[in-house]
Structures are given as C-alpha cells and as structure tokens.
Design a protein around this motif. Structure first.
Motif, short mmCIF file in Angstrom:
data_model
loop_
_atom_site.label_atom_id
_atom_site.label_comp_id
_atom_site.label_asym_id
_atom_site.label_seq_id
_atom_site.Cartn_x
_atom_site.Cartn_y
_atom_site.Cartn_z
N PHE A 6 0.74 -1.15 0.07
CA PHE A 6 0.04 -0.04 0.03
C PHE A 6 0.90 1.30 -0.02
O PHE A 6 1.84 1.32 0.92
CB PHE A 6 -0.94 0.05 1.40
CG PHE A 6 -1.85 -1.20 1.25
CD1 PHE A 6 -3.26 -0.55 0.68
CD2 PHE A 6 -1.87 -2.34 1.49
CE1 PHE A 6 -4.38 -1.26 0.79
CE2 PHE A 6 -2.71 -3.39 1.65
CZ PHE A 6 -4.16 -2.96 1.11
N ALA A 7 0.75 2.18 -0.98
CA ALA A 7 1.48 3.31 -1.10
C ALA A 7 0.99 4.38 -2.06
O ALA A 7 0.09 4.01 -2.70
CB ALA A 7 2.97 2.66 -1.80
N ASP A 8 1.42 5.42 -1.79
CA ASP A 8 0.76 6.69 -2.64
C ASP A 8 2.25 7.26 -3.30
O ASP A 8 3.38 7.36 -2.84
CB ASP A 8 0.23 7.77 -1.60
CG ASP A 8 -0.63 8.68 -2.53
OD1 ASP A 8 -0.67 8.50 -3.85
OD2 ASP A 8 -1.17 9.61 -2.12
N THR A 9 1.91 7.89 -4.43
CA THR A 9 3.16 7.94 -5.22
C THR A 9 3.72 9.45 -4.99
O THR A 9 4.70 9.93 -5.33
CB THR A 9 2.61 7.92 -6.82
OG1 THR A 9 1.30 8.77 -6.95
CG2 THR A 9 2.58 6.71 -7.41
N CYS A 11 4.08 9.89 -1.75
CA CYS A 11 4.78 9.73 -0.39
C CYS A 11 6.22 9.45 -0.37
O CYS A 11 6.70 8.55 -1.04
CB CYS A 11 3.89 8.52 0.10
SG CYS A 11 4.48 7.90 1.56
N GLY A 12 7.03 10.48 0.21
CA GLY A 12 8.43 10.25 0.12
C GLY A 12 9.02 9.02 0.82
O GLY A 12 9.95 8.29 0.34
N TRP A 13 8.34 8.71 2.03
CA TRP A 13 8.50 7.54 2.83
C TRP A 13 8.12 6.29 2.00
O TRP A 13 8.87 5.23 2.13
CB TRP A 13 7.71 7.35 4.18
CG TRP A 13 8.39 8.77 5.09
CD1 TRP A 13 7.75 9.62 5.44
CD2 TRP A 13 9.57 8.63 5.59
NE1 TRP A 13 8.27 10.46 6.29
CE2 TRP A 13 9.86 9.85 6.50
CE3 TRP A 13 10.61 7.51 5.79
CZ2 TRP A 13 10.84 9.95 7.22
CZ3 TRP A 13 11.91 8.01 6.62
CH2 TRP A 13 11.78 9.15 7.28
N CYS A 14 7.29 6.30 1.06
CA CYS A 14 6.64 5.28 0.33
C CYS A 14 7.88 4.67 -0.86
O CYS A 14 8.19 3.67 -1.07
CB CYS A 14 5.53 5.39 -0.33
SG CYS A 14 4.10 5.62 0.71
N TYR A 15 8.57 6.11 -1.38
CA TYR A 15 9.62 5.78 -2.15
C TYR A 15 10.81 5.22 -1.59
O TYR A 15 11.58 4.27 -2.01
CB TYR A 15 10.02 7.04 -2.90
CG TYR A 15 10.89 7.04 -3.83
CD1 TYR A 15 11.60 5.99 -4.59
CD2 TYR A 15 11.62 8.22 -4.42
CE1 TYR A 15 12.27 5.89 -5.60
CE2 TYR A 15 12.61 8.30 -5.70
CZ TYR A 15 12.92 7.21 -6.27
OH TYR A 15 13.78 7.27 -7.05
N PRO A 178 4.36 3.74 3.80
CA PRO A 178 3.90 2.41 3.01
C PRO A 178 3.47 1.47 4.28
O PRO A 178 3.69 1.63 5.17
CB PRO A 178 5.45 1.99 2.71
CG PRO A 178 6.38 2.81 3.58
CD PRO A 178 5.66 4.10 3.76
N PHE A 179 2.64 0.59 3.64
CA PHE A 179 2.36 -0.60 4.36
C PHE A 179 2.20 -1.85 3.35
O PHE A 179 1.99 -2.15 2.58
CB PHE A 179 0.73 -0.21 4.94
CG PHE A 179 0.29 -1.36 5.61
CD1 PHE A 179 0.26 -1.26 7.00
CD2 PHE A 179 -0.57 -2.63 5.31
CE1 PHE A 179 -0.60 -2.05 7.84
CE2 PHE A 179 -1.00 -3.51 6.20
CZ PHE A 179 -0.82 -3.40 7.43
N PHE A 180 3.05 -2.75 4.07
CA PHE A 180 3.45 -4.00 3.22
C PHE A 180 2.87 -5.45 4.02
O PHE A 180 2.72 -5.64 5.17
CB PHE A 180 5.20 -4.29 3.61
CG PHE A 180 6.04 -3.36 2.86
CD1 PHE A 180 6.29 -3.14 1.95
CD2 PHE A 180 6.27 -2.13 3.86
CE1 PHE A 180 7.23 -2.20 1.29
CE2 PHE A 180 7.13 -1.29 3.47
CZ PHE A 180 7.63 -1.32 1.99
#
Length: 205
Positions: A6-9, A11-15, A178-180
């Motif tokens: 689960f991520a948003d484009t 979201c720096g932490w997601c990158y 992010p959520f994995f």
C-alpha cells in the motif's frame, strides 16, 4: 510469493520503502515474487488538477517552515538509500489517481515495479507533475506501453476502482503508508531492508 504494498506516489517514505523492499528482494534471487501495488491516496479529496505545493504545505502544516524539519529528515533517510530528493523542484501537489492507474496497467505486463520507480523519480527528483496525463503517457511510452492503451485505461470505471481501495485500507486499519503485506506479516512504515528481508524469510515456508 505475493507481496502487497500500500503506497501513494507522492509519499516520500513510500519511495524510501520501495527502495528498501527492492534491496531486500535482491537477497532472494531464486524466488519468484509477485509485487502487487495497492493504491493509497494521502489526499483523497485533492482536486483533479492538484494544487500549488506552497498552498498545500500551508493547508497541511500551517506553513512551509513548519513542514521543513519533517521533510529534511525524510530527505536524509532517502539519501542513505542513494535517492537524491529535490523537494524544492516540486511546484505542485498532484491528484495521484492516474499515476496509480499507470502502475496498475504496468502490472499486466509485469513492469509495475519499474514504472512505480520512474513515477517516484519523476516527482521527487525531477519535480514533474505526476497528475498530468501527458507526463504519465510519456512515462508509459518509456516502458513500451502504447498511448492509446493508456488513454483507454484512464477511464471512469478504473478511476472508481482506484478510489475503492480506500475501503480496503479502512478495513485493514491502514492509516499511514508504506504498508507491506508479506505473507502473514504486516509491516507499517519504511522499515529497513533487513527487517523486510526477515519478514520475507519467515514467510517462505
């Protein structure tokens, strides 16, 4: 093995989490992984055309100055992963629905990981507006995805499908990304590559 992210484009932490997951996966060359991108929208009410970044920081944090310490820390962590964030290049905070759709389209050709990487890079390093359809079409073309196919995929039904993931996130009580989902393990936040690798190892049996 299937891994859901689960991520948003935007979201720096997601990158950062994306980069750390890729590093963890390198330890398992003999395993076939299926990485499923689960769209998450940090700003579900964002206008279709996005808003000026300065205005966004004002609305979300009160001012750019208030947001600076958080972004400085994020850029520092990104640096450790070899990601050179250029946050000052970002002029607009976009609506991310179409960028999620491009990644989902990429899944059909097993190019989602590379497309996701390119979208992150375009936003956090080049400062491009990843809510702009033409920019996304150009990214798709880099991965041999036909412009007509992208235009066709960016339809109201698929947009609604991206929006429906909010309900899935709510049901799983996901409030941040992010959520994995790695097998039976649920990992929240941009944790280290070694933590992600441990979770992968524990779920291989």
């Amino acid at each position: 093995m299937k891994i859901k992210v689960f991520a948003d484009t935007i979201c720096g932490w997601c990158y950062i989490g994306h980069s750390r997951l890729n590093k963890a996966l390198e330890q398992f060359n003999d395993i076939n992984f299926e990485i499923e991108h689960m769209p998450f929208q940090l700003n579900p009410d964002m206008p279709k055309e996005g808003i000026e970044r300065s205005r966004y920081l004002e609305i979300k944090f009160g001012s750019k100055e208030n947001a600076q310490p958080m972004y400085d820390r994020m850029a520092e962590e990104a640096n450790k992963e070899g990601l050179n964030f250029n946050l000052d290049n970002i002029m607009k905070t976009p609506n991310t629905v179409l960028s999620h759709l491009l990644i989902n389209l990429g899944e059909k050709e097993n190019k989602q990981n590379e497309i996701k990487e390119k979208i992150y890079q375009s936003y956090f390093i080049e400062g491009l507006d990843i809510g702009d359809k033409e920019i996304l079409i150009n990214i798709g073309k880099e991965f041999d995805i036909d412009e007509d196919k992208i235009n066709e995929f960016f339809n109201p039904e698929n947009i609604e499908r991206v929006n429906s993931y909010r309900q899935i996130a709510n049901e799983k009580n996901i409030t941040g990304v992010p959520f994995f989902e790695i097998g039976n393990d649920y990992i929240s936040g941009a944790q280290s590559s070694s933590n992600l690798a441990t979770a992968i190892k524990n779920n291989l049996n």
